[in-house]
Design a protein around this motif. Structure first.
Motif, PDB file in Angstrom:
ATOM      1  N   VAL A  16       0.830  -1.210   0.000  1.00  0.00           N
ATOM      2  CA  VAL A  16       0.000   0.000   0.000  1.00  0.00           C
ATOM      3  C   VAL A  16       0.864   1.259   0.000  1.00  0.00           C
ATOM      4  O   VAL A  16       0.478   2.278  -0.572  1.00  0.00           O
ATOM      5  N   THR A  51      -6.927   3.126  -2.753  1.00  0.00           N
ATOM      6  CA  THR A  51      -6.282   2.030  -2.023  1.00  0.00           C
ATOM      7  C   THR A  51      -5.997   2.517  -0.611  1.00  0.00           C
ATOM      8  O   THR A  51      -5.239   3.475  -0.424  1.00  0.00           O
ATOM      9  N   ALA A  58       1.276   2.149  -3.501  1.00  0.00           N
ATOM     10  CA  ALA A  58       0.060   2.307  -4.308  1.00  0.00           C
ATOM     11  C   ALA A  58      -0.128   3.766  -4.732  1.00  0.00           C
ATOM     12  O   ALA A  58       0.412   4.692  -4.109  1.00  0.00           O
ATOM     13  N   ILE A  81      -5.631   1.215   3.793  1.00  0.00           N
ATOM     14  CA  ILE A  81      -5.218   0.089   4.624  1.00  0.00           C
ATOM     15  C   ILE A  81      -5.653   0.309   6.063  1.00  0.00           C
ATOM     16  O   ILE A  81      -5.765   1.460   6.519  1.00  0.00           O
TER      17      ILE A  81
END
Length: 318
Positions: A74, A83, A77, A85
């Motif tokens: 991530v 995206t 990303a 987390i």
């Protein structure tokens, strides 16, 4: 002049993207295997956030490396808000001080969005241990230095560090027995092969209710609704002590501020919704919902706490 024009165009593009955000499904990565508290928090909050955002949130569990595999992915990303987390006390405030060369910087590569929930850690002993509370357990341990064993879900786990923190503040000398997961740890504890452990309430309470284990303290600042007669560690002589497993929402660094603000507003609203609070109640989880700055301040406080514990206890990840 050209610099001003480019700056203006960039600001306009950022504002435009924030206004249309989100226009497609959002991926929410949970950095652990399915079934734990992190998945419960993610699914509960995401279901409510979808209502406000008008887009689906796809949960993806990606375990391994104590959360570091997912964190690394991530961190790289696109910082576009699609995206996200689940941040955790382990991955944000413990692992960075136990594992050198992670390949990412938790403070530079992630943007805090909102603190979602705190799941309490409790301290338990086997039913045959002659201590009804923490004060008596400390006295017992000090009368038998190095003779009592505590288990954990693994070296460097949240439960391991919670017990090491307790050892530091109380001056107890206990021996650590690391297992490969909470399940094997509890098998030996319930059988009486170890004497104590610390973990969240969900895996421990069935054994407490069955009379196999006894809760001697709560690691939270306040007593737990399900255990109103159990004093906290702080109440039993160690003020300022807190050992909770907490979960938040994080995005890759450089995600536009307007997108962060939108996500934070929806996350806080979702966390404080009646549906989520009701879902958290059986696990004594505290629904929070915070601003990005409040979450950032909390992470910094927790990093200072656990860095000190890790360094003083000499804990290193496997």
């Amino acid at each position: 002049m050209r610099t001003l024009v480019l700056t203006g165009m960039l600001a306009f593009a950022t504002a435009s993207s924030a206004q249309t955000y989100p226009n497609r499904p959002i991926r929410l990565v949970v950095p652990f295997a399915p079934g734990g508290s992190s998945t419960l928090v993610a699914r509960s909050v995401a279901a409510e956030m979808e209502k406000g955002l008008g887009q689906s949130i796809v949960i993806e569990n990606k375990g391994g490396g104590g959360g570091s595999l997912a964190m690394s992915e991530v961190a790289r990303a696109d910082p576009d808000g699609y995206t996200l987390i689940i941040g955790h006390v382990g991955s944000l405030a413990m692992t960075p001080f136990m594992t050198p060369n992670l390949g990412y910087d938790v403070n530079k590569d992630f943007a805090p969005v909102s603190l979602l929930a705190k799941v309490p850690n409790i301290f338990v002993v086997h039913a045959d241990v002659p201590a009804k509370d923490l004060r008596e357990f400390v006295a017992l341990a000090k009368s038998k230095p190095g003779q009592l064993n505590y288990g954990s879900a693994g070296n460097g786990s949240a439960g391991h560090l919670a017990m090491e923190y307790l050892k530091l503040v109380t001056g107890m000398d206990l021996q650590h027995v690391p297992y490969k997961g909470t399940g094997p740890n509890l098998v030996d504890l319930v059988a009486g092969r170890t004497q104590a452990t610390s973990a969240g309430t969900p895996p421990l309470m069935p054994h407490v209710k069955a009379g196999k284990l006894r809760v001697i303290a709560a690691g939270t600042p306040k007593r737990l609704p399900s255990l109103p007669d159990v004093a906290t560690v702080a109440e039993q002589g160690y003020p300022g002590f807190e050992a909770s497993q907490w979960y938040g929402l994080n995005a890759p660094a450089k995600t536009p501020e307007a997108v962060i603000r939108r996500l934070a507003q929806e996350a806080a609203k979702a966390a404080k919704s009646p549906a989520v609070m009701e879902r958290f109640k059986p696990d004594d989880a505290e629904a929070v919902g915070s601003t990005p700055q409040e979450y950032a301040d909390y992470i910094a406080k927790e990093q200072a706490r656990w860095k000190d514990v890790i360094q003083k206890a000499g804990v290193k990840a496997d």
